[in-house]
Design a protein around this motif. Sequence first.
Motif, mmCIF file in Angstrom:
data_model
loop_
_atom_site.group_PDB
_atom_site.id
_atom_site.type_symbol
_atom_site.label_atom_id
_atom_site.label_comp_id
_atom_site.label_asym_id
_atom_site.label_seq_id
_atom_site.Cartn_x
_atom_site.Cartn_y
_atom_site.Cartn_z
ATOM 1 N N VAL A 13 0.828 -1.207 0.000
ATOM 2 C CA VAL A 13 0.000 0.000 0.000
ATOM 3 C C VAL A 13 0.867 1.264 0.000
ATOM 4 O O VAL A 13 0.505 2.258 -0.628
ATOM 5 N N SER A 14 2.025 1.234 0.645
ATOM 6 C CA SER A 14 2.894 2.419 0.674
ATOM 7 C C SER A 14 3.361 2.810 -0.731
ATOM 8 O O SER A 14 3.481 3.989 -1.050
ATOM 9 N N GLU A 15 3.594 1.822 -1.587
ATOM 10 C CA GLU A 15 3.996 2.113 -2.966
ATOM 11 C C GLU A 15 2.819 2.634 -3.789
ATOM 12 O O GLU A 15 2.996 3.433 -4.700
ATOM 13 N N ILE A 16 1.623 2.189 -3.469
ATOM 14 C CA ILE A 16 0.429 2.714 -4.140
ATOM 15 C C ILE A 16 0.273 4.190 -3.790
ATOM 16 O O ILE A 16 0.003 5.025 -4.654
ATOM 17 N N TYR A 17 0.491 4.526 -2.509
ATOM 18 C CA TYR A 17 0.453 5.935 -2.098
ATOM 19 C C TYR A 17 1.481 6.754 -2.876
ATOM 20 O O TYR A 17 1.176 7.836 -3.375
ATOM 21 N N LYS A 18 2.709 6.247 -2.964
ATOM 22 C CA LYS A 18 3.770 6.975 -3.667
ATOM 23 C C LYS A 18 3.405 7.203 -5.128
ATOM 24 O O LYS A 18 3.642 8.277 -5.677
ATOM 25 N N PHE A 19 2.846 6.181 -5.762
ATOM 26 C CA PHE A 19 2.433 6.314 -7.151
ATOM 27 C C PHE A 19 1.394 7.424 -7.295
ATOM 28 O O PHE A 19 1.489 8.274 -8.176
ATOM 29 N N MET A 20 0.394 7.403 -6.410
ATOM 30 C CA MET A 20 -0.675 8.400 -6.489
ATOM 31 C C MET A 20 -0.137 9.810 -6.276
ATOM 32 O O MET A 20 -0.528 10.740 -6.986
ATOM 33 N N MET A 21 0.765 9.976 -5.327
ATOM 34 C CA MET A 21 1.327 11.307 -5.081
ATOM 35 C C MET A 21 2.192 11.769 -6.248
ATOM 36 O O MET A 21 2.240 12.954 -6.556
ATOM 37 N N GLY A 22 2.873 10.835 -6.906
ATOM 38 C CA GLY A 22 3.697 11.185 -8.059
ATOM 39 C C GLY A 22 2.871 11.514 -9.289
ATOM 40 O O GLY A 22 3.214 12.393 -10.072
ATOM 41 N N LYS A 23 1.767 10.815 -9.463
ATOM 42 C CA LYS A 23 0.927 10.982 -10.654
ATOM 43 C C LYS A 23 -0.069 12.139 -10.505
ATOM 44 O O LYS A 23 -0.393 12.810 -11.475
ATOM 45 N N PHE A 24 -0.556 12.344 -9.291
ATOM 46 C CA PHE A 24 -1.579 13.358 -9.038
ATOM 47 C C PHE A 24 -1.111 14.272 -7.911
ATOM 48 O O PHE A 24 -1.210 13.922 -6.735
ATOM 49 N N PRO A 25 -0.593 15.447 -8.240
ATOM 50 C CA PRO A 25 -0.038 16.362 -7.233
ATOM 51 C C PRO A 25 -1.002 16.704 -6.100
ATOM 52 O O PRO A 25 -0.571 17.023 -5.003
ATOM 53 N N SER A 37 -9.088 5.986 2.581
ATOM 54 C CA SER A 37 -9.978 5.625 1.474
ATOM 55 C C SER A 37 -9.333 4.598 0.562
ATOM 56 O O SER A 37 -9.991 3.662 0.098
ATOM 57 N N VAL A 38 -8.051 4.754 0.306
ATOM 58 C CA VAL A 38 -7.334 3.788 -0.536
ATOM 59 C C VAL A 38 -7.360 2.415 0.133
ATOM 60 O O VAL A 38 -7.711 1.408 -0.495
ATOM 61 N N ARG A 39 -7.004 2.357 1.415
ATOM 62 C CA ARG A 39 -6.998 1.075 2.134
ATOM 63 C C ARG A 39 -8.395 0.460 2.162
ATOM 64 O O ARG A 39 -8.560 -0.754 1.972
ATOM 65 N N HIS A 40 -9.389 1.274 2.387
ATOM 66 C CA HIS A 40 -10.775 0.810 2.426
ATOM 67 C C HIS A 40 -11.167 0.187 1.083
ATOM 68 O O HIS A 40 -11.729 -0.905 1.035
ATOM 69 N N ASN A 41 -10.849 0.881 -0.004
ATOM 70 C CA ASN A 41 -11.197 0.370 -1.327
ATOM 71 C C ASN A 41 -10.421 -0.881 -1.692
ATOM 72 O O ASN A 41 -10.965 -1.800 -2.306
ATOM 73 N N LEU A 42 -9.161 -0.946 -1.312
ATOM 74 C CA LEU A 42 -8.387 -2.155 -1.572
ATOM 75 C C LEU A 42 -8.997 -3.348 -0.841
ATOM 76 O O LEU A 42 -9.081 -4.451 -1.385
ATOM 77 N N SER A 43 -9.415 -3.124 0.375
ATOM 78 C CA SER A 43 -9.960 -4.208 1.200
ATOM 79 C C SER A 43 -11.347 -4.667 0.757
ATOM 80 O O SER A 43 -11.644 -5.859 0.828
ATOM 81 N N LEU A 44 -12.176 -3.750 0.318
ATOM 82 C CA LEU A 44 -13.574 -4.099 0.057
ATOM 83 C C LEU A 44 -13.938 -4.275 -1.414
ATOM 84 O O LEU A 44 -14.937 -4.914 -1.717
ATOM 85 N N ASN A 45 -13.149 -3.721 -2.318
ATOM 86 C CA ASN A 45 -13.463 -3.818 -3.739
ATOM 87 C C ASN A 45 -12.963 -5.157 -4.277
ATOM 88 O O ASN A 45 -11.795 -5.508 -4.108
#
Length: 99
Positions: A13-25, A37-45
């Motif tokens: 999940v930490s790398e997913i955060y890094k990707f999002m911060m790099g792609k979307f300022p 929200s990211v963790r919630h969606n990963l867990s439930l989707n």
Amino acid sequence: MALKNSDSGTLPVSEIYKFMMGKFPYFKTAPDGWKNSVRHNLSLNKAFCKLERPQGASQRKGCLWSLNPSGVNRWTKKSESGRRNTLRQSEQVWQIQKS
């Protein structure tokens, strides 16, 4: 997007955060609530699945996330374009707040 762009197709999940911060300022300065929200969606989707880290691969705790092929097939082009529009709108709001 982060999982699709990763070499192995899996990320902590930490790398997913890094990707999002790099792609979307926007996410660089947004309050940390978006991470929940990211963790919630990963867990439930059903489009995502949780994998155990391989033994000896890392001393870090946590798991890896991957796309679940059967869950991903449920996404339609319409819903995917809707997510893109939401991200574009978030980016526009960030640009306005920045100025």
